[in-house]
Enzyme design. Structure first.
Site, PDB file in Angstrom:
ATOM      1  N   LYS A  41       0.838  -1.200   0.000  1.00 27.31           N
ATOM      2  CA  LYS A  41       0.000   0.000   0.000  1.00 27.31           C
ATOM      3  C   LYS A  41       0.878   1.256   0.000  1.00 27.31           C
ATOM      4  CE  LYS A  41      -3.352   2.561   2.644  1.00 27.31           C
ATOM      5  NZ  LYS A  41      -4.147   2.720   3.845  1.00 27.31           N
ATOM      6  N   GLU A  84      10.744  -4.630   4.142  1.00 34.77           N
ATOM      7  CA  GLU A  84      10.810  -6.046   3.789  1.00 34.77           C
ATOM      8  C   GLU A  84      10.467  -6.256   2.314  1.00 34.77           C
ATOM      9  OE1 GLU A  84       9.278  -4.687   6.356  1.00 34.77           O
ATOM     10  OE2 GLU A  84       9.191  -6.010   8.101  1.00 34.77           O
ATOM     11  N   GLY A  91      -4.513  -1.549   5.262  1.00 34.13           N
ATOM     12  CA  GLY A  91      -3.749  -2.722   4.819  1.00 34.13           C
ATOM     13  C   GLY A  91      -4.431  -4.029   5.203  1.00 34.13           C
ATOM     14  N   ARG A  92      -4.875  -4.139   6.462  1.00 35.63           N
ATOM     15  CA  ARG A  92      -5.468  -5.408   6.927  1.00 35.63           C
ATOM     16  C   ARG A  92      -6.884  -5.610   6.413  1.00 35.63           C
ATOM     17  NH1 ARG A  92      -4.280  -1.725  10.552  1.00 35.63           N
ATOM     18  NH2 ARG A  92      -5.818  -0.753  11.893  1.00 35.63           N
ATOM     19  N   GLU A 149      -4.052  -5.436  15.411  1.00 30.40           N
ATOM     20  CA  GLU A 149      -3.563  -4.181  14.829  1.00 30.40           C
ATOM     21  C   GLU A 149      -4.691  -3.145  14.830  1.00 30.40           C
ATOM     22  OE1 GLU A 149      -2.080  -3.459  10.574  1.00 30.40           O
ATOM     23  OE2 GLU A 149      -0.202  -3.812  11.594  1.00 30.40           O
ATOM     24  N   HIS A 167      -3.687 -31.720  20.653  1.00 29.61           N
ATOM     25  CA  HIS A 167      -2.542 -32.515  21.096  1.00 29.61           C
ATOM     26  C   HIS A 167      -1.370 -31.628  21.495  1.00 29.61           C
ATOM     27  CE1 HIS A 167      -4.701 -36.091  19.876  1.00 29.61           C
ATOM     28  NE2 HIS A 167      -5.139 -35.349  18.864  1.00 29.61           N
ATOM     29  N   LYS A 176      10.034   0.260  13.510  1.00 29.45           N
ATOM     30  CA  LYS A 176      10.495   0.380  12.112  1.00 29.45           C
ATOM     31  C   LYS A 176      11.556   1.466  12.013  1.00 29.45           C
ATOM     32  CE  LYS A 176       6.100  -0.476   9.709  1.00 29.45           C
ATOM     33  NZ  LYS A 176       5.108   0.138   8.852  1.00 29.45           N
TER      34      LYS A 176
END
Ligand code: F6P
Length: 525
Positions: free
Chosen positions: A206, A212, A268-269, A354, A385, A496
Protein backbone atom coordinates in the site's frame (compact mmCIF):
# COMPACT_ATOMS: atom_id res chain seq x y z
CA UNK A 1 -18.54 9.09 19.75
CA UNK A 2 -15.46 10.75 21.32
CA UNK A 3 -17.19 10.98 24.68
CA UNK A 4 -18.52 7.43 24.96
CA UNK A 5 -17.06 5.25 27.70
CA UNK A 6 -18.10 1.65 28.16
CA UNK A 7 -17.56 1.63 31.90
CA UNK A 8 -19.61 4.79 32.40
CA UNK A 9 -22.73 3.45 30.71
CA UNK A 10 -25.91 2.97 32.73
CA UNK A 11 -25.70 -0.79 32.08
CA UNK A 12 -22.15 -1.24 33.36
CA UNK A 13 -22.79 -1.67 37.13
CA UNK A 14 -25.53 -4.20 36.36
CA UNK A 15 -23.25 -6.06 33.93
CA UNK A 16 -20.59 -6.30 36.62
CA UNK A 17 -23.11 -7.82 39.03
CA UNK A 18 -24.25 -10.26 36.35
CA UNK A 19 -20.64 -11.23 35.65
CA UNK A 20 -20.09 -12.03 39.33
CA UNK A 21 -23.31 -14.05 39.31
CA UNK A 22 -22.41 -16.08 36.26
CA UNK A 23 -18.95 -16.88 37.64
CA UNK A 24 -20.69 -18.66 40.49
CA UNK A 25 -22.88 -20.68 38.10
CA UNK A 26 -22.03 -24.18 36.99
CA UNK A 27 -21.49 -24.34 33.24
CA UNK A 28 -23.37 -27.62 33.00
CA UNK A 29 -26.52 -25.86 34.30
CA UNK A 30 -26.37 -23.55 31.30
CA UNK A 31 -26.62 -26.35 28.77
CA UNK A 32 -30.38 -26.53 28.31
CA UNK A 33 -32.45 -26.76 25.17
CA UNK A 34 -34.06 -23.34 25.59
CA UNK A 35 -30.65 -21.65 25.56
CA UNK A 36 -29.46 -23.86 22.74
CA UNK A 37 -32.42 -22.67 20.65
CA UNK A 38 -32.07 -19.00 21.61
CA UNK A 39 -28.30 -18.66 21.39
CA UNK A 40 -27.80 -19.33 17.72
CA UNK A 41 -27.95 -17.47 14.46
CA UNK A 42 -27.76 -18.41 10.82
CA UNK A 43 -26.63 -15.95 8.20
CA UNK A 44 -24.86 -15.95 4.80
CA UNK A 45 -24.13 -19.70 4.94
CA UNK A 46 -22.72 -19.50 8.48
CA UNK A 47 -24.34 -21.09 11.53
CA UNK A 48 -23.25 -19.56 14.85
CA UNK A 49 -23.90 -21.49 18.05
CA UNK A 50 -23.02 -19.39 21.09
CA UNK A 51 -24.97 -21.42 23.64
CA UNK A 52 -21.77 -22.67 25.32
CA UNK A 53 -20.85 -19.26 26.71
CA UNK A 54 -20.79 -18.42 30.38
CA UNK A 55 -23.57 -15.93 29.79
CA UNK A 56 -27.07 -15.35 31.20
CA UNK A 57 -30.13 -14.01 29.40
CA UNK A 58 -29.99 -10.96 31.66
CA UNK A 59 -26.37 -10.30 30.69
CA UNK A 60 -27.10 -10.66 26.99
CA UNK A 61 -30.07 -8.32 27.29
CA UNK A 62 -27.97 -5.75 29.16
CA UNK A 63 -25.19 -5.97 26.56
CA UNK A 64 -27.73 -5.45 23.77
CA UNK A 65 -29.24 -2.52 25.61
CA UNK A 66 -25.79 -1.01 26.05
CA UNK A 67 -25.04 -1.43 22.33
CA UNK A 68 -28.42 0.10 21.48
CA UNK A 69 -27.71 3.19 23.54
CA UNK A 70 -24.13 3.57 22.33
CA UNK A 71 -23.23 5.49 19.17
CA UNK A 72 -22.56 2.15 17.40
CA UNK A 73 -25.39 2.43 14.86
CA UNK A 74 -24.41 6.00 13.96
CA UNK A 75 -20.74 5.04 13.66
CA UNK A 76 -21.61 2.03 11.50
CA UNK A 77 -23.69 4.18 9.15
CA UNK A 78 -20.87 6.73 9.03
CA UNK A 79 -18.47 3.97 7.93
CA UNK A 80 -20.74 2.77 5.13
CA UNK A 81 -21.33 6.33 3.99
CA UNK A 82 -17.63 7.07 3.73
CA UNK A 83 -17.25 9.54 6.62
CA UNK A 84 -13.65 10.08 7.81
CA UNK A 85 -13.96 7.74 10.80
CA UNK A 86 -10.20 7.08 10.82
CA UNK A 87 -9.72 10.35 12.68
CA UNK A 88 -5.95 10.22 13.20
CA UNK A 89 -5.37 9.95 9.46
CA UNK A 90 -8.48 11.91 8.44
CA UNK A 91 -9.69 9.14 6.16
CA UNK A 92 -12.76 6.99 5.69
CA UNK A 93 -12.51 3.21 5.99
CA UNK A 94 -13.79 2.04 2.61
CA UNK A 95 -13.15 -1.71 2.60
CA UNK A 96 -16.89 -2.55 2.60
CA UNK A 97 -17.34 -0.22 -0.38
CA UNK A 98 -14.99 -2.49 -2.37
CA UNK A 99 -17.65 -5.21 -2.36
CA UNK A 100 -20.76 -3.04 -2.78
CA UNK A 101 -22.56 -2.60 -6.07
CA UNK A 102 -22.31 0.71 -7.93
CA UNK A 103 -25.94 1.71 -7.21
CA UNK A 104 -25.39 1.19 -3.50
CA UNK A 105 -22.21 3.27 -3.61
CA UNK A 106 -23.97 6.11 -5.38
CA UNK A 107 -26.78 5.97 -2.79
CA UNK A 108 -24.15 6.19 -0.05
CA UNK A 109 -22.55 9.25 -1.65
CA UNK A 110 -19.54 7.27 -2.90
CA UNK A 111 -20.07 7.77 -6.64
CA UNK A 112 -16.45 8.82 -7.32
CA UNK A 113 -15.17 5.80 -5.47
CA UNK A 114 -17.47 3.59 -7.56
CA UNK A 115 -15.97 5.02 -10.75
CA UNK A 116 -12.36 4.34 -9.71
CA UNK A 117 -13.29 0.91 -8.38
CA UNK A 118 -14.60 -0.02 -11.81
CA UNK A 119 -11.13 0.55 -13.31
CA UNK A 120 -9.41 -1.31 -10.51
CA UNK A 121 -11.67 -4.34 -10.94
CA UNK A 122 -11.29 -4.19 -14.71
CA UNK A 123 -7.49 -4.36 -14.25
CA UNK A 124 -7.67 -7.26 -11.77
CA UNK A 125 -9.87 -9.12 -14.19
CA UNK A 126 -7.77 -8.42 -17.28
CA UNK A 127 -4.45 -9.28 -15.64
CA UNK A 128 -5.71 -12.44 -13.96
CA UNK A 129 -7.43 -13.71 -17.10
CA UNK A 130 -4.32 -13.10 -19.20
CA UNK A 131 -2.11 -14.99 -16.76
CA UNK A 132 -4.59 -17.86 -16.43
CA UNK A 133 -4.95 -18.14 -20.20
CA UNK A 134 -1.15 -18.51 -20.59
CA UNK A 135 -1.08 -15.21 -22.45
CA UNK A 136 1.09 -13.25 -20.00
CA UNK A 137 4.50 -13.65 -21.56
CA UNK A 138 7.84 -13.04 -19.88
CA UNK A 139 10.75 -11.20 -21.51
CA UNK A 140 11.82 -14.31 -23.44
CA UNK A 141 8.30 -14.96 -24.75
CA UNK A 142 7.44 -17.82 -22.41
CA UNK A 143 4.06 -17.83 -20.62
CA UNK A 144 4.11 -17.22 -16.89
CA UNK A 145 3.52 -20.24 -14.67
CA UNK A 146 4.66 -19.05 -11.23
CA UNK A 147 3.44 -15.88 -9.54
CA UNK A 148 5.29 -14.56 -6.50
CA UNK A 149 3.44 -12.14 -4.25
CA UNK A 150 5.92 -9.94 -2.40
CA UNK A 151 4.07 -8.19 0.41
CA UNK A 152 3.74 -8.31 4.18
CA UNK A 153 0.98 -7.82 6.78
CA UNK A 154 -2.26 -7.03 4.99
CA UNK A 155 -0.48 -7.23 1.64
CA UNK A 156 0.19 -10.90 2.32
CA UNK A 157 -2.08 -12.43 4.96
CA UNK A 158 -5.48 -11.98 3.28
CA UNK A 159 -4.54 -13.14 -0.25
CA UNK A 160 -2.48 -16.02 1.17
CA UNK A 161 -5.37 -17.14 3.38
CA UNK A 162 -7.89 -16.95 0.54
CA UNK A 163 -5.69 -18.78 -1.99
CA UNK A 164 -5.12 -21.63 0.45
CA UNK A 165 -8.74 -21.75 1.67
CA UNK A 166 -10.03 -21.83 -1.91
CA UNK A 167 -7.54 -24.34 -3.28
CA UNK A 168 -10.53 -26.37 -4.53
CA UNK A 169 -10.91 -23.64 -7.17
CA UNK A 170 -7.20 -23.21 -7.96
CA UNK A 171 -5.86 -23.11 -11.52
CA UNK A 172 -4.33 -26.41 -12.58
CA UNK A 173 -0.91 -25.14 -13.51
CA UNK A 174 -0.45 -21.57 -12.31
CA UNK A 175 1.13 -21.54 -8.86
CA UNK A 176 1.06 -18.61 -6.42
CA UNK A 177 3.87 -18.17 -3.89
CA UNK A 178 3.78 -15.74 -0.97
CA UNK A 179 6.98 -14.22 0.35
CA UNK A 180 6.66 -11.74 3.18
CA UNK A 181 9.52 -11.89 5.64
CA UNK A 182 12.82 -10.08 5.13
CA UNK A 183 14.47 -13.38 6.10
CA UNK A 184 16.27 -14.25 2.88
CA UNK A 185 16.04 -18.01 3.27
CA UNK A 186 12.46 -18.52 2.01
CA UNK A 187 13.19 -16.18 -0.87
CA UNK A 188 16.38 -17.95 -1.91
CA UNK A 189 14.76 -21.37 -1.48
CA UNK A 190 11.72 -20.38 -3.56
CA UNK A 191 13.76 -18.82 -6.34
CA UNK A 192 15.93 -21.94 -6.53
CA UNK A 193 12.84 -23.91 -7.61
CA UNK A 194 11.62 -21.43 -10.22
CA UNK A 195 12.37 -20.62 -13.83
CA UNK A 196 12.77 -16.81 -14.11
CA UNK A 197 11.54 -16.88 -17.70
CA UNK A 198 8.18 -18.16 -16.44
CA UNK A 199 7.93 -16.15 -13.21
CA UNK A 200 5.89 -13.04 -12.53
CA UNK A 201 6.38 -10.92 -9.42
CA UNK A 202 3.62 -8.89 -7.81
CA UNK A 203 5.07 -6.18 -5.57
CA UNK A 204 2.14 -5.56 -3.22
CA UNK A 205 2.55 -2.64 -0.87
CA UNK A 206 0.00 0.00 0.00
CA UNK A 207 2.69 2.48 1.03
CA UNK A 208 5.48 1.24 -1.25
CA UNK A 209 7.90 2.08 1.55
CA UNK A 210 7.86 -1.20 3.48
CA UNK A 211 11.43 -2.30 4.01
CA UNK A 212 10.81 -6.05 3.79
CA UNK A 213 8.88 -5.86 0.53
CA UNK A 214 11.27 -3.46 -1.18
CA UNK A 215 14.35 -5.44 -0.17
CA UNK A 216 12.74 -8.67 -1.36
CA UNK A 217 11.77 -6.96 -4.64
CA UNK A 218 15.35 -5.78 -5.19
CA UNK A 219 16.73 -9.25 -4.52
CA UNK A 220 14.30 -10.82 -6.97
CA UNK A 221 15.11 -8.11 -9.54
CA UNK A 222 18.78 -9.02 -9.21
CA UNK A 223 17.85 -12.66 -9.86
CA UNK A 224 16.19 -11.61 -13.12
CA UNK A 225 19.23 -9.50 -14.05
CA UNK A 226 21.57 -12.39 -13.54
CA UNK A 227 19.46 -15.19 -14.93
CA UNK A 228 17.72 -13.46 -17.84
CA UNK A 229 20.24 -10.69 -18.43
CA UNK A 230 17.53 -8.07 -18.07
CA UNK A 231 18.96 -4.56 -17.69
CA UNK A 232 15.87 -3.24 -15.91
CA UNK A 233 13.74 -6.10 -14.58
CA UNK A 234 11.27 -3.77 -12.84
CA UNK A 235 10.28 -2.30 -16.19
CA UNK A 236 9.90 -5.77 -17.75
CA UNK A 237 6.68 -7.83 -17.92
CA UNK A 238 8.01 -9.83 -14.95
CA UNK A 239 6.94 -7.12 -12.47
CA UNK A 240 3.49 -5.85 -11.52
CA UNK A 241 2.99 -3.27 -8.77
CA UNK A 242 -0.08 -2.90 -6.55
CA UNK A 243 -0.16 0.16 -4.39
CA UNK A 244 -1.94 3.23 -3.08
CA UNK A 245 1.26 5.23 -3.64
CA UNK A 246 1.75 5.11 -7.43
CA UNK A 247 4.47 7.77 -7.53
CA UNK A 248 6.71 5.73 -5.28
CA UNK A 249 6.03 2.57 -7.27
CA UNK A 250 6.86 4.34 -10.53
CA UNK A 251 10.15 5.52 -9.05
CA UNK A 252 11.11 1.87 -8.53
CA UNK A 253 10.90 1.48 -12.30
CA UNK A 254 7.67 -0.54 -12.56
CA UNK A 255 5.90 0.41 -15.79
CA UNK A 256 2.74 2.48 -15.41
CA UNK A 257 0.72 0.01 -17.48
CA UNK A 258 1.61 -2.73 -15.00
CA UNK A 259 0.66 -0.74 -11.94
CA UNK A 260 -2.73 -1.26 -10.29
CA UNK A 261 -3.77 1.39 -7.80
CA UNK A 262 -6.13 1.18 -4.90
CA UNK A 263 -7.46 3.87 -2.63
CA UNK A 264 -5.52 4.94 0.45
CA UNK A 265 -8.76 4.73 2.42
CA UNK A 266 -8.42 0.94 2.33
CA UNK A 267 -6.50 -0.15 5.43
CA UNK A 268 -3.75 -2.72 4.82
CA UNK A 269 -5.47 -5.41 6.93
CA UNK A 270 -8.74 -4.73 5.10
CA UNK A 271 -7.24 -4.78 1.61
CA UNK A 272 -7.73 -8.30 0.26
CA UNK A 273 -10.94 -7.09 -1.43
CA UNK A 274 -8.95 -4.54 -3.46
CA UNK A 275 -6.23 -5.02 -6.09
CA UNK A 276 -4.19 -6.58 -3.25
CA UNK A 277 -6.47 -9.59 -3.90
CA UNK A 278 -5.00 -10.06 -7.41
CA UNK A 279 -3.34 -13.39 -6.46
CA UNK A 280 -6.79 -14.68 -5.45
CA UNK A 281 -8.15 -13.82 -8.90
CA UNK A 282 -5.06 -15.38 -10.52
CA UNK A 283 -5.34 -18.56 -8.51
CA UNK A 284 -9.12 -19.09 -8.46
CA UNK A 285 -10.30 -17.01 -11.42
CA UNK A 286 -11.96 -13.61 -11.46
CA UNK A 287 -15.45 -15.11 -11.15
CA UNK A 288 -14.49 -16.70 -7.83
CA UNK A 289 -12.89 -13.46 -6.64
CA UNK A 290 -16.21 -11.76 -7.43
CA UNK A 291 -18.02 -14.49 -5.46
CA UNK A 292 -15.74 -13.77 -2.49
CA UNK A 293 -16.71 -10.09 -2.69
CA UNK A 294 -20.39 -11.04 -2.98
CA UNK A 295 -20.21 -13.20 0.15
CA UNK A 296 -18.61 -10.36 2.08
CA UNK A 297 -21.21 -7.92 0.73
CA UNK A 298 -24.02 -10.18 1.94
CA UNK A 299 -22.51 -10.00 5.43
CA UNK A 300 -22.17 -6.20 5.09
CA UNK A 301 -25.87 -5.95 4.30
CA UNK A 302 -26.73 -8.16 7.27
CA UNK A 303 -24.52 -6.06 9.58
CA UNK A 304 -26.02 -2.87 8.23
CA UNK A 305 -29.67 -3.84 8.50
CA UNK A 306 -30.30 -6.61 11.05
CA UNK A 307 -31.45 -5.67 14.56
CA UNK A 308 -28.61 -6.00 17.05
CA UNK A 309 -30.20 -9.02 18.77
CA UNK A 310 -29.94 -11.06 15.55
CA UNK A 311 -26.89 -9.34 14.10
CA UNK A 312 -24.04 -11.85 13.93
CA UNK A 313 -21.09 -9.40 14.04
CA UNK A 314 -22.75 -7.46 16.87
CA UNK A 315 -23.44 -10.63 18.87
CA UNK A 316 -19.87 -11.93 18.39
CA UNK A 317 -18.50 -8.53 19.42
CA UNK A 318 -20.69 -8.33 22.54
CA UNK A 319 -19.66 -11.85 23.55
CA UNK A 320 -16.04 -10.74 23.16
CA UNK A 321 -16.62 -7.63 25.29
CA UNK A 322 -18.35 -9.74 27.92
CA UNK A 323 -15.41 -12.15 28.04
CA UNK A 324 -12.71 -9.48 27.90
CA UNK A 325 -14.07 -6.62 29.98
CA UNK A 326 -16.40 -8.38 32.41
CA UNK A 327 -15.00 -11.89 32.84
CA UNK A 328 -11.35 -10.81 32.45
CA UNK A 329 -10.24 -13.03 29.54
CA UNK A 330 -6.81 -11.95 28.33
CA UNK A 331 -6.71 -13.94 25.15
CA UNK A 332 -9.03 -15.39 22.56
CA UNK A 333 -8.29 -18.58 20.64
CA UNK A 334 -9.39 -19.26 17.07
CA UNK A 335 -9.34 -22.94 16.15
CA UNK A 336 -10.39 -23.81 12.60
CA UNK A 337 -11.18 -27.50 12.17
CA UNK A 338 -10.09 -27.32 8.55
CA UNK A 339 -6.50 -27.33 7.37
CA UNK A 340 -7.38 -25.03 4.46
CA UNK A 341 -8.26 -22.39 7.06
CA UNK A 342 -4.90 -22.83 8.79
CA UNK A 343 -3.90 -19.24 7.97
CA UNK A 344 -7.03 -17.82 9.61
CA UNK A 345 -5.58 -17.34 13.14
CA UNK A 346 -2.63 -15.37 11.72
CA UNK A 347 -4.94 -13.28 9.57
CA UNK A 348 -7.22 -12.54 12.54
CA UNK A 349 -4.25 -11.62 14.68
CA UNK A 350 -3.51 -8.69 12.40
CA UNK A 351 -7.17 -7.82 11.93
CA UNK A 352 -8.00 -7.77 15.62
CA UNK A 353 -4.77 -6.78 17.34
CA UNK A 354 -3.56 -4.18 14.83
CA UNK A 355 -7.05 -2.68 14.77
CA UNK A 356 -7.90 -2.74 18.45
CA UNK A 357 -4.60 -3.11 20.31
CA UNK A 358 -4.87 0.50 21.44
CA UNK A 359 -4.68 2.36 24.76
CA UNK A 360 -6.03 5.77 23.86
CA UNK A 361 -9.54 6.80 22.90
CA UNK A 362 -10.60 8.56 19.72
CA UNK A 363 -9.98 11.79 21.59
CA UNK A 364 -6.46 10.69 22.57
CA UNK A 365 -7.24 10.09 26.23
CA UNK A 366 -6.22 6.93 28.10
CA UNK A 367 -8.83 4.18 27.82
CA UNK A 368 -10.24 2.99 31.15
CA UNK A 369 -10.80 -0.64 30.20
CA UNK A 370 -9.03 -3.43 28.36
CA UNK A 371 -9.06 -3.45 24.57
CA UNK A 372 -8.11 -6.23 22.11
CA UNK A 373 -7.36 -9.60 23.66
CA UNK A 374 -4.36 -11.57 22.43
CA UNK A 375 -5.66 -13.56 19.48
CA UNK A 376 -3.99 -16.87 18.78
CA UNK A 377 -4.68 -20.39 17.61
CA UNK A 378 -3.97 -23.18 15.20
CA UNK A 379 -6.00 -25.84 13.48
CA UNK A 380 -7.89 -28.59 15.27
CA UNK A 381 -7.46 -31.39 15.87
CA UNK A 382 -3.72 -30.54 15.97
CA UNK A 383 -4.14 -28.05 18.83
CA UNK A 384 -5.88 -30.74 20.90
CA UNK A 385 -2.54 -32.51 21.10
CA UNK A 386 -0.57 -29.45 22.15
CA UNK A 387 -2.21 -26.58 24.09
CA UNK A 388 -5.74 -27.87 24.75
CA UNK A 389 -4.53 -29.14 28.13
CA UNK A 390 -4.34 -25.47 29.19
CA UNK A 391 -7.74 -24.69 27.70
CA UNK A 392 -9.34 -27.45 29.78
CA UNK A 393 -7.41 -27.31 33.06
CA UNK A 394 -5.11 -24.28 33.00
CA UNK A 395 -5.43 -21.22 35.23
CA UNK A 396 -6.29 -18.91 32.30
CA UNK A 397 -9.81 -18.82 30.94
CA UNK A 398 -9.52 -18.62 27.16
CA UNK A 399 -12.70 -18.19 25.14
CA UNK A 400 -12.51 -20.09 21.88
CA UNK A 401 -14.02 -19.71 18.42
CA UNK A 402 -14.26 -23.17 16.86
CA UNK A 403 -14.73 -22.93 13.10
CA UNK A 404 -15.81 -25.90 11.02
CA UNK A 405 -17.12 -26.72 7.56
CA UNK A 406 -20.28 -28.83 7.40
CA UNK A 407 -19.65 -30.46 4.02
CA UNK A 408 -16.21 -30.88 2.57
CA UNK A 409 -16.01 -32.47 -0.83
CA UNK A 410 -12.20 -32.44 -0.71
CA UNK A 411 -12.10 -34.63 2.39
CA UNK A 412 -13.13 -38.24 2.96
CA UNK A 413 -16.40 -38.93 4.78
CA UNK A 414 -14.86 -40.86 7.66
CA UNK A 415 -12.20 -38.21 8.25
CA UNK A 416 -14.67 -35.40 8.07
CA UNK A 417 -17.01 -36.96 10.61
CA UNK A 418 -14.08 -37.50 12.97
CA UNK A 419 -12.97 -33.90 12.52
CA UNK A 420 -16.38 -32.41 13.31
CA UNK A 421 -17.04 -34.83 16.16
CA UNK A 422 -13.80 -33.66 17.76
CA UNK A 423 -14.70 -30.02 17.35
CA UNK A 424 -18.15 -30.33 18.89
CA UNK A 425 -16.88 -32.57 21.69
CA UNK A 426 -14.16 -30.05 22.62
CA UNK A 427 -16.64 -27.22 22.82
CA UNK A 428 -18.99 -29.33 24.97
CA UNK A 429 -16.19 -30.54 27.26
CA UNK A 430 -14.93 -27.01 27.87
CA UNK A 431 -18.27 -25.81 29.19
CA UNK A 432 -19.60 -28.97 30.79
CA UNK A 433 -16.47 -30.09 32.59
CA UNK A 434 -16.48 -33.27 34.64
CA UNK A 435 -16.10 -34.05 38.30
CA UNK A 436 -16.20 -37.28 40.24
CA UNK A 437 -15.50 -37.63 43.95
CA UNK A 438 -13.89 -41.00 43.17
CA UNK A 439 -11.25 -39.44 40.93
CA UNK A 440 -8.13 -37.56 41.92
CA UNK A 441 -7.91 -33.81 41.43
CA UNK A 442 -5.95 -34.06 38.19
CA UNK A 443 -8.81 -35.98 36.63
CA UNK A 444 -11.26 -33.11 37.23
CA UNK A 445 -12.30 -30.79 34.45
CA UNK A 446 -13.53 -27.51 35.91
CA UNK A 447 -15.72 -26.65 32.88
CA UNK A 448 -17.35 -23.18 32.71
CA UNK A 449 -15.11 -22.37 29.74
CA UNK A 450 -16.80 -20.49 26.94
CA UNK A 451 -16.69 -21.14 23.23
CA UNK A 452 -18.54 -20.31 20.05
CA UNK A 453 -18.99 -22.76 17.19
CA UNK A 454 -19.15 -21.32 13.70
CA UNK A 455 -20.09 -23.77 10.96
CA UNK A 456 -19.81 -22.88 7.29
CA UNK A 457 -22.20 -24.82 5.05
CA UNK A 458 -19.29 -25.39 2.64
CA UNK A 459 -15.98 -23.64 2.15
CA UNK A 460 -16.86 -21.56 -0.90
CA UNK A 461 -15.78 -18.09 -2.01
CA UNK A 462 -19.09 -16.77 -0.68
CA UNK A 463 -18.87 -18.31 2.78
CA UNK A 464 -15.20 -17.38 3.10
CA UNK A 465 -16.04 -13.78 2.15
CA UNK A 466 -18.88 -13.73 4.66
CA UNK A 467 -16.67 -15.18 7.41
CA UNK A 468 -13.92 -12.60 6.90
CA UNK A 469 -16.43 -9.73 6.73
CA UNK A 470 -18.05 -11.10 9.90
CA UNK A 471 -14.75 -10.79 11.77
CA UNK A 472 -14.04 -7.37 10.23
CA UNK A 473 -17.34 -6.06 11.55
CA UNK A 474 -16.93 -7.77 14.91
CA UNK A 475 -13.62 -5.93 15.23
CA UNK A 476 -15.30 -2.68 14.18
CA UNK A 477 -18.11 -3.04 16.73
CA UNK A 478 -15.62 -3.69 19.51
CA UNK A 479 -13.54 -0.69 18.44
CA UNK A 480 -16.69 1.47 18.58
CA UNK A 481 -17.63 0.25 22.05
CA UNK A 482 -14.06 0.67 23.28
CA UNK A 483 -14.15 4.16 21.73
CA UNK A 484 -10.85 3.69 19.89
CA UNK A 485 -9.79 4.16 16.28
CA UNK A 486 -9.69 0.68 14.73
CA UNK A 487 -8.21 1.95 11.48
CA UNK A 488 -4.78 3.34 12.33
CA UNK A 489 -1.65 1.49 13.54
CA UNK A 490 0.77 4.05 14.94
CA UNK A 491 2.16 1.45 17.34
CA UNK A 492 4.19 -0.23 14.60
CA UNK A 493 6.17 2.88 13.65
CA UNK A 494 8.80 3.26 16.38
CA UNK A 495 10.34 -0.18 15.89
CA UNK A 496 10.49 0.38 12.11
CA UNK A 497 12.21 3.72 12.62
CA UNK A 498 14.85 2.33 15.01
CA UNK A 499 15.59 -0.56 12.65
CA UNK A 500 16.08 1.88 9.75
CA UNK A 501 18.39 4.04 11.85
CA UNK A 502 20.47 1.02 12.77
CA UNK A 503 20.66 -0.12 9.17
CA UNK A 504 21.56 3.29 7.89
CA UNK A 505 24.25 3.58 10.54
CA UNK A 506 22.76 6.79 11.94
CA UNK A 507 21.74 5.21 15.22
CA UNK A 508 24.74 4.17 17.21
CA UNK A 509 23.83 1.11 19.23
CA UNK A 510 24.28 3.18 22.36
CA UNK A 511 21.31 5.28 21.25
CA UNK A 512 19.09 2.28 21.84
CA UNK A 513 20.12 0.87 25.19
CA UNK A 514 23.19 -0.76 26.75
CA UNK A 515 21.85 -4.28 26.18
CA UNK A 516 21.38 -3.50 22.51
CA UNK A 517 25.00 -2.25 22.32
CA UNK A 518 26.24 -5.54 23.71
CA UNK A 519 24.07 -7.48 21.27
CA UNK A 520 25.57 -5.57 18.37
CA UNK A 521 29.06 -5.98 19.75
CA UNK A 522 28.50 -9.72 19.99
CA UNK A 523 27.27 -9.70 16.41
CA UNK A 524 30.43 -7.74 15.42
CA UNK A 525 28.02 -5.32 13.72
O1 F6P B 1 3.64 -2.22 9.66
C1 F6P B 1 2.29 -2.51 9.63
C2 F6P B 1 1.74 -2.35 8.25
O2 F6P B 1 1.67 -1.02 7.91
C3 F6P B 1 0.40 -3.02 8.10
O3 F6P B 1 -0.64 -2.23 8.55
C4 F6P B 1 0.36 -3.32 6.65
O4 F6P B 1 -0.61 -4.28 6.31
C5 F6P B 1 1.77 -3.79 6.42
O5 F6P B 1 2.55 -3.00 7.29
C6 F6P B 1 2.28 -3.69 5.01
O6 F6P B 1 2.21 -2.36 4.56
P1 F6P B 1 2.32 -2.02 3.02
O7 F6P B 1 1.20 -2.67 2.32
O8 F6P B 1 2.26 -0.52 2.96
O9 F6P B 1 3.65 -2.54 2.53
Amino acid sequence: MEKFSLSETAQWPRLRELAAEIRATSGSDLLDSRRAARYRLEECGIYLDYSRNLLSDAALDALLELAGQSPLAAHRDAMFQGAAINNTEQRPALHAALRANPAQLVADGLGDFAASLKFQQRDIRAISERIRAGAWLGATGKPVRDVINLGIGGSDLGPKLACEALKEFAHETIRCHFLANVDGEPLVSTLRELDPARTLVIVASKSFTTQETLLNANTVAQWFRERLELANPFASPHFIGITAAPDKALRSGIARERLVEFDESIGGRYSLWSAIGLPIAVSTGYANFARLLAGAHAMDEHFRRAPFASNMPVILALLGIWQRNLLGAESHAVIPYCERLGNLPGYLQQLDMESNGKSVTLAGEPVRHSTSPIVWGTTGTNGQHSFFQLLHQGTNRVPVDFIGVAEDSLSAAEHHRALLANMIAQSAALMRGSFSAQLSAWRHYPGNRSSNVLLLERLTPETLGALLALYEHKTFVQGCLWNINSFDQWGVELGKQLASELLEGQGEASNLDPGASLLLEWLRW
